[in-house]
Write an enzyme that holds these catalytic residues in place. Structure first.
Site, mmCIF file in Angstrom:
data_model
loop_
_atom_site.group_PDB
_atom_site.id
_atom_site.type_symbol
_atom_site.label_atom_id
_atom_site.label_comp_id
_atom_site.label_asym_id
_atom_site.label_seq_id
_atom_site.Cartn_x
_atom_site.Cartn_y
_atom_site.Cartn_z
ATOM 1 N N ASP A 252 9.877 3.514 -3.431
ATOM 2 C CA ASP A 252 9.728 2.914 -2.100
ATOM 3 C C ASP A 252 8.258 2.680 -1.778
ATOM 4 O O ASP A 252 7.367 3.257 -2.408
ATOM 5 C CB ASP A 252 10.364 3.814 -1.032
ATOM 6 C CG ASP A 252 9.752 5.220 -1.004
ATOM 7 O OD1 ASP A 252 9.478 5.782 -2.092
ATOM 8 O OD2 ASP A 252 9.510 5.741 0.094
ATOM 9 N N GLU B 2 10.172 8.543 -0.768
ATOM 10 C CA GLU B 2 9.028 9.457 -0.757
ATOM 11 C C GLU B 2 8.168 9.232 0.483
ATOM 12 O O GLU B 2 7.617 10.173 1.056
ATOM 13 C CB GLU B 2 8.178 9.276 -2.023
ATOM 14 C CG GLU B 2 7.110 10.342 -2.241
ATOM 15 C CD GLU B 2 5.773 10.054 -1.571
ATOM 16 O OE1 GLU B 2 4.971 10.981 -1.463
ATOM 17 O OE2 GLU B 2 5.545 8.900 -1.147
HETATM 18 ZN ZN LIG Z 1 2.826 7.337 -3.067
#
Ligand SMILES: [Zn+2]
Length: 381
Positions: free
Chosen positions: A80, A142
């Site tokens: 992401d 993340e």
């Molecule tokens: Zn990163």
């Protein structure tokens, strides 16, 4: 066994938007990126598993494994990106643009760029029997909730001996970072006419004592915990914003204070939350207000890998740099929970991440591939 070259892979990954955000307005899935990586890695002979996130069908982690055996090395990255301000970019964030010996694009360095580099390093060993498996791990979310890494930690994947998280560190090994908690204290009192304090219960008066107590807690934590590995060796606690009340002649009915707390290795977020509750509940009782401590994000645990562990030593030797600390949080704590020696080390610079015209400098690419090859040789052959 044909897959696109490194630059084409990077262009394709950048062209597949995979923004993750705590705000539903910006949040997207990452399946297109996961599927593209799975396709390439499968073509190369990796055994590929797509692991959907338990409570989000639009998101998944990917674990691709080459070879079998005990132990093994995980090269991990997140699929992401953060959201972007498209109008502030000189070229489209979703189109790879090459200029000034740099690759520009959203995620070029943080951290879609890591995958083509890891794949390039892995390609060298496709015909070599591995004694320990090589794994490429691609996670979801993340940048927002770390839900991907959290799911892996609870599912028990991957099982290996070593993990390298390829966040941009300029190819320097990182073996520690502070934790991050963002919390809100919510106090609910009762409004009333200001001429008589007995007509209400002031959330602001209570918050005044709460703030004093949090400042006391900060002093206590800073004198108890110090870690010389960090430029700022102590934990920090920042009272970031406060909202409460509406009028001078009304007793303040509710008040909210938001703060962050960044712990050093040796501190644990859950214990800190418990300590905060224990300190603040008596204040709420005294003022007869309702008290809640709310997580504004799931939090990141402080991370430290021993200076003398095999992986740190190998990374120091291969990179020519002593392992250090960084100021940003990563998925490293979750990898450690799975029992792996873990470091953070990858191409590019965090200084250009999370902002317009993010890029990966060409000069980082060959050394990054070499560095990963060195680790694979060391831990998989
Ligand atoms: Zn990163």
């Amino acid at each position: 066994m044909s897959i696109p070259d490194l630059k084409t892979q990077l262009a394709e990954l950048i062209a597949l938007p995979s923004i993750s955000s705590a705000s539903p307005r910006h949040d997207m899935g990452n399946l297109a990126v996961i599927e593209r990586l799975a396709q390439w890695l499968e073509t190369l002979g990796f055994a590929v598993r797509i692991l959907p996130l338990p409570d989000n069908p639009n998101k998944a982690n990917l674990l691709a494994t080459l070879g079998t055996g005990p132990g093994g090395l995980v090269l991990a990255g997140h699929t992401d990106t953060v959201p972007c301000d498209e109008q502030l970019w000189d070229s489209s964030p979703f189109t790879l643009s090459e200029r000034d010996n740099r690759f520009y694009g959203l995620g070029a360095t943080d951290m879609k760029g890591f995958f083509p580099i890891a794949i390039e390093a892995a390609r060298t060993f496709l015909d070599t029997p591995l004694k320990q498996p090589l794994m490429i791990l691609a996670t979801a979310d993340e940048e927002s909730s770390m839900a991907g890494a959290r799911a892996l930690a609870s599912q028990g994947f991957p099982k290996a001996r070593y993990a390298v998280i390829g966040e941009p560190t300029g190819l320097r090994p990182i073996r520690m970072h502070k934790g991050i908690m963002m919390e809100a204290v919510r106090l609910q009192g009762r409004s009333g006419h200001s001429s008589d304090p007995a007509l209400g219960r002031s959330a602001l008066d209570a918050m005044h004592d709460v703030m004093t107590e949090l400042v006391n807690l900060r002093k206590a934590l800073q004198s108890r915990y110090q870690h010389s590995g960090f430029t700022l060796p102590t934990p920090t606690l920042n009272l970031g914003c406060i909202h409460g009340g509406d009028n001078p002649n009304r007793i303040c009915g509710q008040c909210e204070l938001q703060f962050d707390l960044r712990g050093v290795p040796g501190m644990h977020n859950d214990e800190l939350r418990q300590q905060i509750r224990q300190r603040l509940q008596p204040i709420a009782d005294l003022h007869q207000v309702n008290f809640e401590l709310v997580d504004l994000m799931p939090g990141i645990e402080p991370f430290e890998q021993d200076a003398d562990s095999d992986l740190v030593k190998a990374a120091e030797q291969l990179s020519g740099h002593q392992a250090d600390a960084v100021a940003f949080g990563t998925e490293a704590g979750f990898m450690q929970q799975l029992g792996m020696e873990t470091i953070v080390m990858g191409p590019g610079s965090i200084d250009v991440a999370h902002q317009p015209n993010e890029y990966l400098a060409h000069e980082q690419i060959v050394p990054a591939v070499e560095l990963l090859r060195g680790l694979i040789k060391r831990f998989c052959l």
